[in-house]
Design a protein around this motif. Structure first.
Motif, short mmCIF file in Angstrom:
data_model
loop_
_atom_site.label_atom_id
_atom_site.label_comp_id
_atom_site.label_asym_id
_atom_site.label_seq_id
_atom_site.Cartn_x
_atom_site.Cartn_y
_atom_site.Cartn_z
N ARG A 261 0.69 -1.18 -0.07
CA ARG A 261 0.05 0.13 -0.01
C ARG A 261 1.04 1.35 -0.11
O ARG A 261 1.87 1.30 0.87
N LEU A 263 0.94 5.72 -0.83
CA LEU A 263 0.11 6.82 -1.31
C LEU A 263 0.69 7.45 -2.67
O LEU A 263 1.47 7.68 -2.82
N TRP A 328 0.79 -7.70 11.63
CA TRP A 328 -0.01 -7.14 12.67
C TRP A 328 -0.75 -8.04 13.74
O TRP A 328 -1.02 -9.07 13.67
N GLU A 337 -4.35 0.69 14.61
CA GLU A 337 -3.06 1.52 14.42
C GLU A 337 -2.73 1.07 12.88
O GLU A 337 -2.21 2.06 12.36
N ALA A 338 -2.89 -0.16 12.48
CA ALA A 338 -2.58 -0.68 11.03
C ALA A 338 -3.33 0.39 10.14
O ALA A 338 -2.91 0.63 9.02
N SER A 340 -4.44 3.69 10.90
CA SER A 340 -4.27 5.03 11.32
C SER A 340 -3.87 5.98 10.01
O SER A 340 -4.33 7.02 10.09
N GLY A 341 -3.41 5.52 8.99
CA GLY A 341 -3.11 6.29 7.76
C GLY A 341 -4.42 6.71 7.04
O GLY A 341 -4.15 7.11 6.00
N LEU B 96 7.85 2.42 14.00
CA LEU B 96 6.58 2.06 13.88
C LEU B 96 5.68 3.10 14.46
O LEU B 96 4.52 3.38 14.30
N ALA B 99 4.86 8.05 11.19
CA ALA B 99 4.19 8.19 10.22
C ALA B 99 3.20 7.36 10.23
O ALA B 99 2.31 6.75 11.24
N SER B 100 2.59 6.72 8.85
CA SER B 100 1.52 5.65 8.72
C SER B 100 2.16 4.44 7.89
O SER B 100 3.20 4.56 7.35
N PRO B 101 1.18 3.21 8.11
CA PRO B 101 1.97 2.33 7.20
C PRO B 101 2.04 2.41 5.76
O PRO B 101 3.09 2.23 5.32
N LEU B 103 3.01 5.36 4.48
CA LEU B 103 4.19 6.31 4.39
C LEU B 103 5.70 5.27 4.62
O LEU B 103 6.53 5.72 4.21
N ARG B 232 2.30 12.03 21.74
CA ARG B 232 1.69 12.62 20.68
C ARG B 232 0.35 13.37 20.92
O ARG B 232 -0.28 13.00 21.79
N SER B 236 -2.11 7.82 17.56
CA SER B 236 -1.35 7.23 16.29
C SER B 236 -1.12 8.40 15.17
O SER B 236 -2.11 9.23 15.24
N TYR B 237 -0.34 8.15 14.27
CA TYR B 237 -0.20 9.06 13.02
C TYR B 237 -0.02 10.52 13.37
O TYR B 237 -0.96 11.36 12.97
#
Lengths: 370, 328
Positions: A261, A263, A328, A337-338, A340-341, B96, B99-101, B103, B232, B236-237
């Protein structure tokens, strides 16, 4: 051979002929496609859709690609299809689909002579030419023609001549798209030449880029600054991938690059030649599902109401479908968490987590042979 | 975005030559910082040299227990590498936490070291910023400076260094290997980044045309007892408000050696040798950790909105040390 009015293109501004109408022979001209010169008349045996357009009607835009794809898809059993695009000042676009073998090699009408031969000046025009080189249908005007009308014109002369109808369907179907900028047809040729020269030497000039997207080879003409996201949406017509923040903060543009994955907004399309790119449009096929069956993650999102407005959903699903192959933990908190983006303004997170957990559980069951 | 010339480097020599030939050229690795800043017009390279074809993508063992991390190893791969998880948990955790997975799938080891400030005034060309435009001033000094640094600042710049990974690497005495037209050299990670002083536009010791080829982490057996804690605004993120990378060598309740670095509070990855030596040969208890935290933040200078970071960093460090000491 009939009309050769365009050959040579001698005086600067010869009196323009009127546009051909139904029943007239189509003016012949030389096509230079992918470095190979041929003539329109050499394409006899196949119907030709000739489109002259100005920048507002640009085949490099997704609406036109969508329209052409629908047009081609609606034609019966075209075994070998080709689309030819003709750019005025710069190459527009090349698309090559492995499955349907549709290509758009670039042809140029730098001096506007082709447009002139067809009596086209500053409005888009469409000519449907039959397999014998006779104009069968025309459309001129600011409003793009409805593709249904083009199809109707094509099928009408195919049906009229039944013994030949099956032949053209199996032969090449050729749509020739002429890009003739309105300004170019009325500007001195010198200005055109200067613009071409400037475009070809300027830093950041567009060049051909081949991307493998959803198993198809797409040849696009892109500037280096075009992000992968914009290449997919604006040049390849794949608008399933969404632009949210355009700065790598929201995840709406998530696609898979070689299965990971990524961006698409924070990477340039040129960086990804030779890699396998999967978008939401190709996700189900990438998982081996066939027909209209959705990817298991797509089905789970529907089942668990993992969205409200739907804008972030393609990114969520692309992220989720990659996440399940990453290391994970099993808990809901690990999923959060996984994921979160990927931001969801509607707050559909509980459904998203539930959908992902169900797909993970089913995958685990499958591995255990249950 | 301003147009630029795009070049793809086929080899390290190729990359170095392509960059060196143009003073306004930038290497492009993961792109997660550079492309973002190019969209904001903060970065306006005339030439971009894509180094994603380079084979600097391996993690190898060196020096009897150390690791050589290729500059193009992606953050997610490094974080999940078995040897990193086993020998340097602090590094895996720091990665870990960043950023994010998506990124992390893109960002590289070398690029992470070179990521640029998240200061909102740096990222907005309408504001004064000595880092972006030397001599233009610093909008953060009297602006909204809640996220800014309290250590290593100057009157020219108070932006924090945003990397989590680099904080762990600072604690681990990592060495940056760089290659230029004149050959290869090494720079200790703690010296790699520069404090702003009066030239905040100069961020590292890297010369133009030099390429980071690897980050070497020396063996540190007690780094198995290491961890990273990041505080933070979100769960997360989000970028760090305060973080601590620590490794403790504790035997019979006595600290034999300590490694401590702080993130989110300083203008560069902030190693604190004074706090480390203060812990040596003391009992691993709250009093010792409190003293170490006081020492670590002793030089802190708060601005209008970021005074909370001083206390936050102390507590973060104390918690990190407490947890590290509890690792069996």
């Amino acid at each position: 051979m009939h009309d050769l009015r365009t050959a040579g293109a001698t005086p600067p501004f010869p009196a323009a002929p009127p546009p051909p109408t139904a029943g007239d022979p189509a003016p012949d001209f030389e096509l230079v496609a992918n470095g190979t010169a041929t003539r329109l008349s050499s394409l006899r045996g196949s119907p030709v859709v000739l489109v002259l357009h100005n920048p507002e009607w640009d085949p490099a835009r997704r609406e036109q690609i969508d329209a052409f794809n629908r047009l081609l898809a609606s034609l019966p059993a075209a075994a070998e299809q080709r689309l030819i695009t003709v750019g005025a000042a710069h190459p527009w676009l090349e698309l090559e689909f492995d499955t349907s073998r549709v290509a758009l090699p670039v042809i140029r009408d730098d001096d506007g002579s082709i447009a002139q031969a067809y009596g086209v000046h500053d409005t888009p025009a469409v000519f449907v030419i039959d397999e014998r080189g006779i104009v069968r249908w025309t459309h001129m005007g600011r409003t793009p023609p409805r593709e249904g009308d083009i199809i109707a014109a094509l099928t009408s002369f195919a049906a009229r001549d039944e013994p030949r109808s099956s032949s053209w369907n199996r032969r090449e179907f050729i749509a020739t798209v002429l890009g003739v900028a309105a300004s170019l047809t009325i500007s001195p040729r010198l200005a055109v030449a200067e613009r071409i020269a400037a475009a070809s030497t300027a830093p950041g000039a567009a060049r051909a880029v081949t991307l493998n997207v959803n198993g198809r080879q797409l040849r696009l003409t892109l500037e280096p600054r075009v992000s992968l996201l914009d290449a997919l949406r604006e040049y390849a017509g794949l608008t399933g991938t969404k632009k949210g923040c355009d700065h790598g903060q929201c995840g709406a543009c998530t696609v898979h690059v070689d299965g990971r994955r990524t961006l698409s907004c924070l990477t340039f399309a040129m960086m990804h030649e030779g890699q396998q790119i999967t978008t939401i449009e190709g996700l189900a096929a990438s998982a081996g599902t066939s027909g209209n069956t959705l990817h298991p993650m797509q089905q789970a999102f529907i089942k668990h109401d993992g969205f409200q407005c739907g804008y972030c959903t393609p990114g969520q699903i692309m992220s989720a479908s990659a996440m399940i192959h990453e290391p994970w933990g099993a808990a809901d908190s690990d999923v959060r968490e996984a994921m979160s983006g990927n931001i969801c303004r509607c707050g559909a997170y509980p459904g998203i987590v539930a959908a992902i957990q169900e797909v993970r559980a089913n995958a685990a069951d499958g591995e255990h042979g249950q | 975005m301003y147009p630029f010339q795009f070049e793809s480097a086929a080899s390290e020599q190729d990359a170095i030559a392509l960059l060196g030939a143009n003073p306004d050229a930038r290497f492009l690795a993961g792109g997660t910082t550079l492309v973002d800043l190019m969209k904001h017009d903060v970065e306006r390279p005339a030439r971009v040299v894509d180094i994603n074809q380079l084979s600097l993508t391996t993690v190898e063992e060196i020096d009897g227990g150390g690791l050589r991390i290729g500059a193009m190893v992606r953050n997610s791969d490094l974080a999940n590498h078995p040897l990193v998880r086993e020998r340097y948990p602090v590094l895996s955790q720091a990665l870990l936490a960043g950023a994010s997975p998506q990124l992390r799938n893109m960002a590289t080891t070398g690029g992470n070291l070179l990521q640029r400030a998240r200061c909102q005034y740096f990222r907005d060309v309408a504001n004064a910023c000595n880092k972006r435009e030397p001599g233009s001033g610093c909008s953060a000094l009297h602006g909204i400076n809640r996220i800014h640094a309290v250590l290593g600042t100057s009157e020219q710049c108070i932006a924090t260094h945003p990397s989590d990974m680099a904080v762990a690497l600072a604690a681990l005495d990592a060495i940056v290997r760089v290659r230029g037209a004149g050959g290869e050299r090494t720079i200790p990670l703690v010296d790699f980044h520069l404090m702003p002083h009066d030239r905040p536009d100069r961020e590292t010791r890297l010369e133009h045309g030099e390429l980071i080829v690897s980050v070497d982490v020396p063996p540190l057996p007690f780094a198995k007892r290491s961890l990273y804690i990041k505080v933070r605004d979100r769960a997360s993120y989000a970028f760090t408000l305060a973080s601590a990378a620590v490794a403790l060598d504790v035997r019979d309740g006595v600290i034999r050696a300590a490694r401590i670095a702080l993130g989110g509070v300083a203008t560069k990855p902030w190693r604190v040798p004074d706090a480390e030596s203060a812990l040596e040969n003391t009992s691993a208890d709250g009093a010792a950790f409190g003293r170490a935290a006081e020492l670590a933040l002793s030089g802190a200078v708060a601005r209008e909105h970021n005074a909370f970071k001083i206390e936050l960093a102390k507590r973060t460090l104390i918690r990190a040390l407490t947890r590290a000491a509890a690792i069996a």
